[in-house]
Design an enzyme around this catalytic site. Structure first.
Site, PDB file in Angstrom:
ATOM      1  N   TYR A  44       0.724  -1.052  -0.179  1.00 18.57           N
ATOM      2  CA  TYR A  44      -0.223   0.316  -0.004  1.00 18.57           C
ATOM      3  C   TYR A  44       0.824   1.445   0.301  1.00 18.57           C
ATOM      4  O   TYR A  44       0.352   2.105  -0.531  1.00 18.57           O
ATOM      5  CB  TYR A  44      -1.179   0.289   1.299  1.00 18.57           C
ATOM      6  CG  TYR A  44      -1.925  -1.012   1.414  1.00 18.57           C
ATOM      7  CD1 TYR A  44      -2.610  -1.937   0.186  1.00 18.57           C
ATOM      8  CD2 TYR A  44      -2.807  -0.371   1.950  1.00 18.57           C
ATOM      9  CE1 TYR A  44      -3.616  -2.815   0.577  1.00 18.57           C
ATOM     10  CE2 TYR A  44      -4.135  -1.279   2.412  1.00 18.57           C
ATOM     11  CZ  TYR A  44      -4.660  -2.486   1.348  1.00 18.57           C
ATOM     12  OH  TYR A  44      -5.666  -3.331   1.575  1.00 18.57           O
ATOM     13  N   CYS A  75      -2.060  -1.943   9.903  1.00 22.67           N
ATOM     14  CA  CYS A  75      -1.368  -1.399   8.593  1.00 22.67           C
ATOM     15  C   CYS A  75      -1.120   0.625   8.849  1.00 22.67           C
ATOM     16  O   CYS A  75      -2.332   1.561   8.985  1.00 22.67           O
ATOM     17  CB  CYS A  75      -2.307  -1.321   7.496  1.00 22.67           C
ATOM     18  SG  CYS A  75      -1.057  -0.752   6.728  1.00 22.67           S
ATOM     19  N   CYS A 185       5.928  -0.146  10.498  1.00 25.47           N
ATOM     20  CA  CYS A 185       5.507  -0.508   9.743  1.00 25.47           C
ATOM     21  C   CYS A 185       5.152  -2.554  10.215  1.00 25.47           C
ATOM     22  O   CYS A 185       5.868  -2.613  11.068  1.00 25.47           O
ATOM     23  CB  CYS A 185       6.656  -0.627   8.093  1.00 25.47           C
ATOM     24  SG  CYS A 185       5.391  -2.099   7.090  1.00 25.47           S
ATOM     25  N   THR A 186       3.881  -2.468   9.556  1.00 23.62           N
ATOM     26  CA  THR A 186       3.833  -4.034  10.572  1.00 23.62           C
ATOM     27  C   THR A 186       3.990  -4.779  10.424  1.00 23.62           C
ATOM     28  O   THR A 186       4.383  -6.029  11.162  1.00 23.62           O
ATOM     29  CB  THR A 186       2.117  -3.886  11.369  1.00 23.62           C
ATOM     30  OG1 THR A 186       1.235  -4.012   9.651  1.00 23.62           O
ATOM     31  CG2 THR A 186       1.340  -2.970  12.227  1.00 23.62           C
TER      32      THR A 186
HETATM   33  N1  DGL Z   1       1.872  -3.359   7.467  1.00 25.38           N
HETATM   34  C1  DGL Z   1       1.826  -1.841   6.346  1.00 25.38           C
HETATM   35  C2  DGL Z   1       2.391  -0.928   7.188  1.00 25.38           C
HETATM   36  O1  DGL Z   1       1.889  -0.898   8.652  1.00 25.38           O
HETATM   37  C3  DGL Z   1       2.868  -2.343   5.092  1.00 25.38           C
HETATM   38  C4  DGL Z   1       2.273  -0.947   4.225  1.00 25.38           C
HETATM   39  C5  DGL Z   1       2.764  -1.756   2.452  1.00 25.38           C
HETATM   40  O2  DGL Z   1       1.682  -2.322   1.942  1.00 25.38           O
HETATM   41  O3  DGL Z   1       2.997  -0.737   2.291  1.00 25.38           O
HETATM   42  O4  DGL Z   1       2.415   0.209   7.112  1.00 25.38           O
END
Ligand code: DGL
Length: 264
Positions: A44, A75, A185-186
């Site tokens: 994302y 996220c 970021c998770t």
């Molecule tokens: N786990 C998403 C976050 O915490 C990842 C974002 C991505 O898909 O770029 O931002």
């Protein structure tokens, strides 16, 4: 079914939000959860705000169809770009996650912290606004973790490509004498062993997983939605791409009842 016994819905752009799911499960062992991994659309972090909003709405609609009682946006990128729209559009409570600047600002002795996060998070209005208040007290060295999410989605956490990307992102922050590294970021908690190899044990790694679990508990309490069942919760996972990485990450959890590939 009494609404207390409905599931907590959790979504992320991919498998990373399972790092938050683990914290929720450990703090709230009687809760059932339904997790949505939008891996088909990861990352994302490279998408426009409008796209992130639309994907977040799509994920929310799916979880509402499953009758979830609360939704955790696991996220940072979706939270910082879309949670306001979600809260305005739906009545169900939402819990979001943002880079843990405040705890890092309280802990730093060198007055300098590093934040590793996606482009979408670091460029979001919410992050820019929140971080600007802290920039009066501390120096924040932020770095976009380009490519990290893609490698994690492919299950390549321990690849040489991952090691060299991490070194190239983290070394400049070390050169600026950071003493706290915020994982914004998770997906990134899955990189902690590799990050430790680079930073040693003097620098603190800070993420928001535990805080999100505590916030989830407190909002469930406030809405009188805590699960009253005395049995352990059950956990279902949906992913719209290959389930291979998700299955590897969930391998050791016996109470995962299903990991299903599904279009959504
Ligand atoms: N786990 C998403 C976050 O915490 C990842 C974002 C991505 O898909 O770029 O931002």
């Amino acid at each position: 079914m009494k609404s207390n016994n409905l599931s907590i819905g959790i979504f992320d752009s991919g498998v990373g939000g399972t790092s938050i799911w683990k914290e929720i499960k450990s703090l709230l062992p009687h809760e059932n959860t339904i997790y949505l991994s939008d891996s088909k659309n990861a990352p994302y972090g490279e998408k426009s705000k409008q796209d992130i909003i639309e994907l977040s709405i799509k994920n929310t609609e799916f979880l509402l169809q499953q009758n979830c009682k609360l939704i955790v946006v696991a996220c940072n990128t979706a939270t910082t770009n879309a949670i306001k729209v979600l809260r305005d559009k739906y009545t169900i409570p939402f819990i979001g996650i943002e880079p843990a600047i405040k705890p890092a600002a309280l802990k730093t002795k060198t007055n300098t912290i590093g934040i590793l996060a996606t482009k979408g998070t670091l460029n979001s209005e919410l992050f820019v606004q929140t971080s600007s208040t802290f920039r009066q007290q501390i120096i924040i060295k932020e770095t976009i973790g380009t490519g990290l999410v893609e490698l994690i989605e492919e299950g390549r956490m321990y690849s040489t490509e991952m090691t060299s990307l991490l070194k190239s992102y983290i070394q400049p922050m070390l050169d600026h004498k950071i003493d706290c590294l915020v994982l914004g970021c998770t997906h990134y908690p899955y990189l902690i062993p590799q990050i430790r190899e680079i930073i040693g044990d003097q620098i603190q790694i800070i993420d928001s997983g535990e805080a999100v679990a505590k916030q989830t508990k407190s909002i469930l309490e406030k809405h009188e939605l805590l699960n009253t069942n005395s049995k352990k919760g059950k956990h279902q996972f949906y992913v719209n791409k290959s389930k291979k990485t998700l299955e590897i990450l969930l391998n050791k959890y016996e109470d995962v009842i299903s990991v299903e590939e599904k279009e959504f």
